[in-house]
Design a protein around this motif. Structure first.
Motif, PDB file in Angstrom:
ATOM      1  N   LYS A  42       7.651   0.069 -11.313  1.00 37.26           N
ATOM      2  CA  LYS A  42       7.263  -0.490 -10.017  1.00 37.26           C
ATOM      3  C   LYS A  42       8.505  -0.829  -9.198  1.00 37.26           C
ATOM      4  N   ARG A  43       9.443  -1.355  -9.897  1.00 38.91           N
ATOM      5  CA  ARG A  43      10.686  -1.717  -9.208  1.00 38.91           C
ATOM      6  C   ARG A  43      11.260  -0.492  -8.482  1.00 38.91           C
ATOM      7  N   ALA A  44      11.288   0.615  -9.177  1.00 42.44           N
ATOM      8  CA  ALA A  44      11.829   1.855  -8.605  1.00 42.44           C
ATOM      9  C   ALA A  44      11.017   2.272  -7.382  1.00 42.44           C
ATOM     10  N   LYS A  74       0.842  -1.189   0.000  1.00 43.10           N
ATOM     11  CA  LYS A  74       0.000   0.000   0.000  1.00 43.10           C
ATOM     12  C   LYS A  74       0.887   1.252   0.000  1.00 43.10           C
ATOM     13  N   ALA A  75       1.872   1.243   0.883  1.00 45.98           N
ATOM     14  CA  ALA A  75       2.769   2.387   1.000  1.00 45.98           C
ATOM     15  C   ALA A  75       3.479   2.666  -0.326  1.00 45.98           C
ATOM     16  N   ALA A  76       3.806   1.598  -1.038  1.00 44.93           N
ATOM     17  CA  ALA A  76       4.535   1.769  -2.288  1.00 44.93           C
ATOM     18  C   ALA A  76       3.578   2.007  -3.460  1.00 44.93           C
ATOM     19  N   GLY A  77       2.311   1.836  -3.198  1.00 41.33           N
ATOM     20  CA  GLY A  77       1.327   2.024  -4.263  1.00 41.33           C
ATOM     21  C   GLY A  77       1.343   0.918  -5.303  1.00 41.33           C
ATOM     22  N   VAL A  78       1.695  -0.284  -4.860  1.00 43.79           N
ATOM     23  CA  VAL A  78       1.660  -1.424  -5.786  1.00 43.79           C
ATOM     24  C   VAL A  78       0.915  -2.583  -5.123  1.00 43.79           C
ATOM     25  N   TYR A 110       9.200  -8.666  -6.653  1.00 45.23           N
ATOM     26  CA  TYR A 110      10.429  -7.889  -6.500  1.00 45.23           C
ATOM     27  C   TYR A 110      11.465  -8.687  -5.707  1.00 45.23           C
ATOM     28  N   PHE A 111      11.018  -9.286  -4.642  1.00 42.38           N
ATOM     29  CA  PHE A 111      11.958  -9.997  -3.771  1.00 42.38           C
ATOM     30  C   PHE A 111      12.333 -11.381  -4.290  1.00 42.38           C
TER      31      PHE A 111
END
Lengths: 332, 332
Positions: B30-32, B8-12, B20-21
């Motif tokens: 999104k990665r950025a 949520k914080a990252a907006g994804v 990503y992980f």
DNA sequence: CTGAAAGCGCTAACAA
DNA sequence: TTGTTAGCGCTTTCAG
């Protein structure tokens, strides 16, 4: 096999099984059934799944600068002993004296959601504070006394002072010193401070040519001793920050035909086995490494249980053990 | 903070974060975003939750008989080095030479769902086989050669033979021996076998009064040497199963005024630092402990990756290092 | 390339 | 005392 399958096999509910392993209400009848089925199936509940729910991993991260070194090995031994006895496991991280790796492992421990961390510290930087600040679990630092953290440490200054003073009292005139890097407060700075205090008190001057900084190894001690003893004049006593360094220095002295204690007195901190057996048994300050490990682990467990407690510092005392390397009758 | 909050914080989405992980498809955009948010929040995914899903803990159980002992420390160092480099963590279990604890830790490791186990073995019993059979993960045994398991071991018999032979060639007549418990195949039985082979080859008889079994400690070596040397007749050479035992024996000899190598030759296996610095530098067989650790870890990782592979045994060679403790000109 | 949704193995209310 | 149930934080189809 998971809890559901196991529960079915035992003819009880999942909850019953969970209760069995976590100590809840349970009739003797079900308990017996479960025990029997465990014997049959060898089922053991998954720690990971348990950890996801409870946020308790029963794992402690232990960061050490190296493994093959008597002092760290003994501290670690003390740590793992109490940790295991209390049902915790140790996630061991060996940094090989690379303190950047400490940061790395701290991050890793965060992912592992360890219940606490014990750090055998050497150099402590800003990066360390930042990394530690991010850990949401108790941390104990061993071997250094760092403001704001719970620490278990030794009296480095006092031991170096006592050892040097002991040599001064034999009437030596030209003190020599092989220390550790000053960025290591305990081993580098404090031991040097103790040495210098004793020299100053004895009214002697320090010849810079007799002072070197070595790595934590026999080889390095050997090299530095070579440098110190190859000038025109030579020290008549040598304080080494660690037993390994002293061992290297003694190796050099033997090769160079410099007699211990006749030509030079030697003393160092640590009480490694090596010093006991050396051709000139080494005068040393015995540090209670294993006790330090035990205390640190106990401290950590206490902090884990009491969730919030203020930082405290435990300083352990030392014992001076005089052996042949300083046994010279006064020559004043 | 968990993955949902972080997403949520990252907006994804959660999936994006997971990808990503774990290295799945992901747009640079999104990665950025995710990277930025990690910096901000310090979020790290939970290993436990990951393990529940994937059944991969990235943890290896390492069982050792003791920590403060140079050989085990060096093996362990080798192990942790490659494990860490490959992104695995070591769950260290110290049994303090109590092999019942090995069973206990094996059980614990089962709960921890470790990805593999490395066992530095001393005594190997039926109980061990049973406990190991229950582990569903690869196991590597270090220090013993046990049928049916993947092992990394040393040439104990060969080293003992070579060392003893070296002494025999100096023309000694009365061989002495301080060994380890015979239930320890490698250190006890094999080293004794090598010793006896060399003695037999030299055409000498073994005086039972000159043969003792010691614990793995300097103190025990000291005691046993005392027993051996306090009879009317004395051995003129002494083979010790380990350097610690030899160190103790040398300590006794020094006290008793028995000269090394003039009165008695001494040799032992291990090449501990202690032997180098001893007042009579110790002739020894250098075992590649760290290499053993490295090899064992690599072997384990290979087995983990290739899921099913057949047991294999790797035997490491040794180097004979002759030092003063056997430097005597032949007296035939 | 992406998100919704199902589910890994377990625990802990909750109601029975 | 017990079983049901709703998650813990994450991964991974699957359909888009």
């Amino acid at each position: 096999m998971n809890i559901s399958e196991f529960a079915k096999a035992a003819g009880v509910s999942k909850s019953a099984v969970s209760r069995y392993f976590n100590g809840g209400y349970l009739s003797d009848e079900k308990r017996a059934k479960i025990e029997e089925t465990i014997k049959l199936t060898g089922y053991a509940p998954s720690n990971s799944a348990h950890a996801v729910k409870t946020r308790i991993t029963k794992q402690i991260g232990v960061i050490i600068p190296k493994l093959s070194g008597e002092s760290t090995a003994r501290v670690t031994e003390g740590i793992t002993e109490v940790l295991n006895a209390e049902g915790y496991q140790s996630l061991l991280a060996n940094t090989s004296n690379d303190y950047n790796k400490e940061i790395h492992f701290l991050d890793l421990f965060k992912q592992n959601r360890v219940d606490g961390v014990i750090l055998l510290a050497t150099v402590f930087t800003e990066m360390h504070s930042r990394a530690l600040a991010k850990m949401r679990v108790p941390v104990i630092i061993v071997g250094q006394n760092i403001k704001g953290y719970s620490c278990v440490c030794h009296d480095d200054e006092g031991a170096a002072y006592a050892l040097t003073k002991l040599m001064m009292e034999k009437g030596v005139k030209y003190p020599g010193f092989i220390g550790a890097n000053m960025s290591d407060i305990a081993t580098g700075k404090n031991r040097r401070a103790g040495f210098e205090r004793a020299v100053k008190e004895a009214g002697l001057n320090l010849n810079k040519a007799f002072c070197e900084v070595a790595k934590f190894s026999i080889d390095s001690g050997y090299e530095k001793a070579k440098q110190i003893f190859s000038g025109k004049t030579r020290p008549d006593c040598l304080f080494c920050a660690t037993d390994s360094i002293a061992a290297g220095a003694m190796l050099y002295c033997r090769e160079a035909g410099i007699k211990i204690p006749e030509d030079v007195l030697i003393a160092s901190v640590g009480d490694n086995r090596i010093g006991q057996l050396a051709y000139a048994p080494l005068t040393t300050a015995h540090f209670h490494y294993k006790t330090a490990g035990i205390s640190a682990a106990n401290m950590l467990l206490t902090e884990i249980k009491s969730s919030n407690s203020i930082p405290r510092t435990l300083q352990l005392d030392f014992d001076i053990i005089e052996r042949k390397s300083t046994m010279k009758t006064e020559t004043v």
